[in-house]
Design a protein around this motif. Structure first.
Motif, PDB file in Angstrom:
ATOM      1  N   LYS A  26       0.843  -1.184   0.000  1.00  0.00           N
ATOM      2  CA  LYS A  26       0.000   0.000   0.000  1.00  0.00           C
ATOM      3  C   LYS A  26       0.888   1.247   0.000  1.00  0.00           C
ATOM      4  N   VAL A  27       0.461   2.255  -0.719  1.00  0.00           N
ATOM      5  CA  VAL A  27       1.153   3.549  -0.701  1.00  0.00           C
ATOM      6  C   VAL A  27       0.444   4.436   0.315  1.00  0.00           C
ATOM      7  N   PRO A  28       1.165   5.045   1.259  1.00  0.00           N
ATOM      8  CA  PRO A  28       0.519   5.891   2.257  1.00  0.00           C
ATOM      9  C   PRO A  28      -0.302   7.012   1.607  1.00  0.00           C
ATOM     10  N   ILE A  29      -1.499   7.205   2.114  1.00  0.00           N
ATOM     11  CA  ILE A  29      -2.373   8.292   1.656  1.00  0.00           C
ATOM     12  C   ILE A  29      -2.350   9.367   2.733  1.00  0.00           C
ATOM     13  N   ILE A  30      -1.965  10.557   2.340  1.00  0.00           N
ATOM     14  CA  ILE A  30      -1.638  11.614   3.292  1.00  0.00           C
ATOM     15  C   ILE A  30      -2.542  12.823   3.092  1.00  0.00           C
ATOM     16  N   THR A  31      -2.896  13.448   4.190  1.00  0.00           N
ATOM     17  CA  THR A  31      -3.505  14.778   4.121  1.00  0.00           C
ATOM     18  C   THR A  31      -3.111  15.532   5.373  1.00  0.00           C
ATOM     19  N   GLY A  32      -3.733  16.664   5.578  1.00  0.00           N
ATOM     20  CA  GLY A  32      -3.443  17.476   6.750  1.00  0.00           C
ATOM     21  C   GLY A  32      -4.452  18.595   6.822  1.00  0.00           C
ATOM     22  N   LEU A  33      -4.042  19.698   7.419  1.00  0.00           N
ATOM     23  CA  LEU A  33      -4.908  20.867   7.510  1.00  0.00           C
ATOM     24  C   LEU A  33      -4.065  22.103   7.280  1.00  0.00           C
ATOM     25  N   GLY A  34      -4.647  23.061   6.633  1.00  0.00           N
ATOM     26  CA  GLY A  34      -3.967  24.320   6.397  1.00  0.00           C
ATOM     27  C   GLY A  34      -4.912  25.259   5.672  1.00  0.00           C
ATOM     28  N   CYS A  35      -4.371  26.340   5.171  1.00  0.00           N
ATOM     29  CA  CYS A  35      -5.180  27.331   4.473  1.00  0.00           C
ATOM     30  C   CYS A  35      -4.237  28.278   3.749  1.00  0.00           C
ATOM     31  N   THR A  36      -4.794  29.139   2.945  1.00  0.00           N
ATOM     32  CA  THR A  36      -3.967  30.111   2.228  1.00  0.00           C
ATOM     33  C   THR A  36      -3.151  30.935   3.212  1.00  0.00           C
ATOM     34  N   GLU A  37      -3.734  31.240   4.358  1.00  0.00           N
ATOM     35  CA  GLU A  37      -3.061  32.101   5.347  1.00  0.00           C
ATOM     36  C   GLU A  37      -1.906  31.396   6.051  1.00  0.00           C
ATOM     37  N   SER A  38      -1.799  30.062   5.932  1.00  0.00           N
ATOM     38  CA  SER A  38      -0.671  29.357   6.551  1.00  0.00           C
ATOM     39  C   SER A  38       0.279  28.799   5.504  1.00  0.00           C
ATOM     40  N   GLY A  39       0.127  29.216   4.309  1.00  0.00           N
ATOM     41  CA  GLY A  39       1.068  29.078   3.236  1.00  0.00           C
ATOM     42  C   GLY A  39       1.419  27.794   2.501  1.00  0.00           C
ATOM     43  N   PRO A  40       0.690  26.661   2.525  1.00  0.00           N
ATOM     44  CA  PRO A  40      -0.611  26.392   3.151  1.00  0.00           C
ATOM     45  C   PRO A  40      -0.590  25.486   4.382  1.00  0.00           C
ATOM     46  N   SER A  41       0.533  24.820   4.673  1.00  0.00           N
ATOM     47  CA  SER A  41       0.460  23.627   5.537  1.00  0.00           C
ATOM     48  C   SER A  41       0.669  23.956   7.011  1.00  0.00           C
ATOM     49  N   ALA A  42      -0.257  23.488   7.842  1.00  0.00           N
ATOM     50  CA  ALA A  42      -0.166  23.686   9.285  1.00  0.00           C
ATOM     51  C   ALA A  42       0.020  22.371  10.031  1.00  0.00           C
ATOM     52  N   MET A  43      -0.552  21.288   9.516  1.00  0.00           N
ATOM     53  CA  MET A  43      -0.396  19.977  10.164  1.00  0.00           C
ATOM     54  C   MET A  43      -0.560  18.866   9.135  1.00  0.00           C
ATOM     55  N   PHE A  44      -0.021  17.711   9.472  1.00  0.00           N
ATOM     56  CA  PHE A  44      -0.078  16.545   8.589  1.00  0.00           C
ATOM     57  C   PHE A  44      -0.350  15.276   9.384  1.00  0.00           C
ATOM     58  N   ALA A  45      -1.107  14.378   8.773  1.00  0.00           N
ATOM     59  CA  ALA A  45      -1.227  13.004   9.262  1.00  0.00           C
ATOM     60  C   ALA A  45      -0.259  12.181   8.424  1.00  0.00           C
ATOM     61  N   SER A  46       0.997  12.202   8.808  1.00  0.00           N
ATOM     62  CA  SER A  46       2.058  11.624   7.969  1.00  0.00           C
ATOM     63  C   SER A  46       2.541  10.303   8.543  1.00  0.00           C
ATOM     64  N   TRP A  47       1.658   9.340   8.529  1.00  0.00           N
ATOM     65  CA  TRP A  47       2.060   8.014   8.982  1.00  0.00           C
ATOM     66  C   TRP A  47       1.210   6.952   8.289  1.00  0.00           C
ATOM     67  N   HIS A  48       1.715   5.735   8.332  1.00  0.00           N
ATOM     68  CA  HIS A  48       1.012   4.616   7.713  1.00  0.00           C
ATOM     69  C   HIS A  48      -0.276   4.327   8.468  1.00  0.00           C
ATOM     70  N   GLY A  49      -1.302   3.972   7.712  1.00  0.00           N
ATOM     71  CA  GLY A  49      -2.548   3.571   8.340  1.00  0.00           C
ATOM     72  C   GLY A  49      -3.445   4.718   8.752  1.00  0.00           C
ATOM     73  N   ALA A  50      -3.247   5.907   8.154  1.00  0.00           N
ATOM     74  CA  ALA A  50      -4.144   7.027   8.434  1.00  0.00           C
ATOM     75  C   ALA A  50      -5.515   6.736   7.810  1.00  0.00           C
ATOM     76  N   TYR A  51      -6.473   7.621   8.039  1.00  0.00           N
ATOM     77  CA  TYR A  51      -7.824   7.428   7.513  1.00  0.00           C
ATOM     78  C   TYR A  51      -8.446   8.786   7.212  1.00  0.00           C
ATOM     79  N   SER A  52      -9.520   8.765   6.447  1.00  0.00           N
ATOM     80  CA  SER A  52     -10.150   9.997   6.012  1.00  0.00           C
ATOM     81  C   SER A  52     -10.631  10.806   7.216  1.00  0.00           C
ATOM     82  N   GLY A  53     -10.295  12.095   7.220  1.00  0.00           N
ATOM     83  CA  GLY A  53     -10.690  12.979   8.315  1.00  0.00           C
ATOM     84  C   GLY A  53      -9.590  13.207   9.325  1.00  0.00           C
ATOM     85  N   LEU A  54      -8.567  12.328   9.352  1.00  0.00           N
ATOM     86  CA  LEU A  54      -7.445  12.500  10.269  1.00  0.00           C
ATOM     87  C   LEU A  54      -6.525  13.603   9.756  1.00  0.00           C
TER      88      LEU A  54
END
Length: 598
Positions: free
Chosen positions: A360-388
């Protein structure tokens, strides 16, 4: 089972303040980063002069054509000299109206190199709009001295408006030129003035202004300083250290007028000496064919897309083993942003990778916005899930502030904007008394006792509403459930119910998926496809499933109506990045709201 992708550490520290707010930080410190972005261009041009930087298919023959790092730096210096010869005043800027292109990138980098603010404006403001209201506003805010568009004829109306507003502005185009051809900019011979201007650029210099439409009013211009951009690229690289050790290869369509495509993807390419293949496809029925054609020949090391884009790729991966092999063989991560990825789509992507490369290839997301350029946090590990959403990036302090029964995430870090361009009132309202940017995003801990497990998305503070019973409806979470249950027929949804007895849903359907389900020809009109009995049956069954899963009135969608007309950018129903504006849809679709509650 998962590919052995290298990620940065995710250990956090959590502190509760006297006022009840919680501070969450990553223990790993932020490493040093350049003072200005084009330091990386100079570095790459010196170390790897012949490495390809930007590639785009030639419209004439369809072959890839591009520039190396050495060629890019040479052209950037020439353009920079041309711009200096125009003698910009402090108030004058550069505006780019058109899509991603090599010329777009060269002009933008030249501006960044010598400290002239530039703004890439959303192309739909010039091409889709009927009244050009948002374009006019952006131009007036930016006061441009140079206005660029790739094709003079395609952007003729927008350029005409710009010229009326700013008669002295220089109009630069590449194709169908009416005033200044882009090639003229490359004829300038760089002098010491370029080096002097470059040396005067510092971390507080404005690099660009990115307009974000927000939920109300006209677009606001988010200031992106050199510090903000460079800090965030270093933060992201620390999350994904494989990008520093192996120059990335990206195949990417995401627009540069938006922070995901322009700051994150374009920036990571330059920051890590990689190659960016410009994909002129999009997640649309016609555009996806272009994307697939590009992916048949190029193996990305990371692949970025919006959830809809991933969903549309799956049928091609299922039909073409060679495409799958090319796509997955060098891939470290799949990265989505802009909306939640439906769990069925997530699961199928993992299955396809497992079938193709045995992992499996890790599927990654996080949270951010234009005002944070964009990235503020990441769920950067194996076995993440939608919404994390994961944990903060290095150097980022996330303040979690109680707001009713929700918790808002607020940011303070070197990658956070100092404010909005020429809009002091909006700037003052955007930050709290401690200088934290107020995102309006609601989050909560996966495990209050173990912050290392990260945060999950809990909707938008402003989107949530109360039913007539006083019960709060968590719009973000419920919307994600509707989209998951309705995939692939339901493309988007707006929830209604403020001061009403129950929740209603306005559904925006995917016309091609509806025609496919109903076995209709492509030429059949959308409204006919939407009314087909098989589509109606799908929606009825979807509602029944959702209602069976509901735990109370706050999670029960009682009724749904179909929006036949697509969302309007002029009315503000859809933002330039394609997301729906809930407030505007409810305002301008009052007839549909009446159907839900009449």
């Amino acid at each position: 089972m998962f590919k052995d992708t290298a990620f940065g550490p995710t250990f956090t520290e959590k502190t509760t303040q006297a006022d009840g707010s919680v501070l969450l930080k990553l223990k790993q410190p932020l490493a040093e980063f350049p003072e200005k972005l084009t330091q990386k261009l100079i570095e790459c041009a010196k170390k790897e002069p012949n490495t390809l930087f930007l590639m785009r298919r030639n419209p004439a023959d369809g072959n890839w054509k591009g520039v190396t790092y050495a060629e890019t730096l040479e052209k950037v210096r020439a353009i920079a000299q041309y711009l200096l010869n125009l003698h910009f005043s402090e108030d004058e800027t550069i505006v780019i109206l058109s899509e991603n292109s090599i010329e777009h990138a060269l002009l933008a980098l030249a501006a960044v190199h010598i400290g002239i603010p530039y703004s890439p404006i959303s192309p739909p403001y010039s091409l889709v709009s009927n009244d050009f209201g948002k374009l006019k506003h952006c131009l007036e805010v930016m006061t441009p001295k140079v206005i660029f568009a790739q094709n003079g004829n395609t952007y003729a109306q927008a350029l005409s408006l710009a010229k009326r507003l700013f008669p002295e502005a220089k109009i630069v185009t590449v194709e169908e030129t009416h005033e200044i051809h882009f090639a003229e900019l490359l004829t300038a011979v760089p002098t010491e003035a370029v080096e002097t201007a470059y040396s005067n650029v510092n971390e507080d210099t404005v690099a660009k202004v990115l307009f974000t439409s927000g939920s109300t009013g006209l677009p606001k211009g988010v200031i992106n300083t050199q510090r903000m951009w460079c800090a965030n690229l270093q933060q992201i690289t620390q999350v994904f250290p494989f990008m520093a050790s192996e120059p990335p290869v990206f195949v990417d369509w995401l627009p540069w007028n938006h922070t995901f495509g322009g700051n994150h993807n374009f920036g990571l390419t330059l920051y890590n000496g990689g190659t960016l293949y410009m994909d002129e496809g999009k997640p649309t029925p016609k555009g996806i064919e272009t994307t697939v054609q590009n992916l048949r020949g190029i193996s990305p090391t990371a692949y970025f897309n919006v959830p809809k884009g991933f969903e549309m790729l799956i049928p091609y991966f299922e039909k073409e083993p060679e495409l799958r092999q090319t796509f997955f063989k060098n891939l470290h991560i799949l990265f989505y942003a802009g909306a939640s990825l439906a769990q069925p789509v997530w699961n199928r992507l993992e299955e396809l990778a497992l079938e193709t490369i045995g992992q499996k290839v890790p599927i990654i997301t996080g949270l951010g916005c234009t005002e944070s350029g964009p990235s503020a946090m990441f769920a950067s590990w194996h076995g993440a899930y939608s919404g994390l959403l994961g944990v903060p990036v290095a150097g980022m302090s996330v303040k979690l502030v109680p707001d009713g029964d929700k918790t808002e995430a607020r940011y303070k870090a070197p990658n956070v904007t100092p404010g909005y361009w020429r809009n002091p009132e909006a700037t003052a309202n955007a930050f709290d008394e401690e200088g934290y940017y107020k995102t309006g995003d609601a989050v909560k801990f996966v495990d209050e006792n173990n912050p290392d497990k990260g945060l999950v998305f809990d909707g938008r503070i402003a989107e949530d509403f109360k039913l007539s019973t006083g019960t709060w409806v968590n719009v973000g979470v419920l919307k994600a459930k509707v989209l998951t249950a309705g995939s692939p027929i339901v493309q988007d949804v707006v929830l209604a119910g403020l001061d009403r007895d129950y929740i209603g849903a306005i559904l925006f359907l995917n016309p091609d998926a509806c025609r496919k389900l109903a076995a209709l020809e492509e030429s059949v009109a959308n409204d006919i496809a939407f009314q087909h009995e098989s589509v109606q049956k799908f929606i009825d069954e979807m509602l029944a499933r959702l209602q069976a899963q509901a735990t109370g009135s706050a999670t029960l969608v009682a009724k749904a109506v179909i929006a036949v007309e697509p969302p309007s950018i002029d009315l503000g129903e859809i933002t330039d990045k394609g997301s729906l504006n809930q407030r505007a849809v409810l305002k301008y679709r009052a007839d549909l709201v009446e159907k839900l509650y009449g």
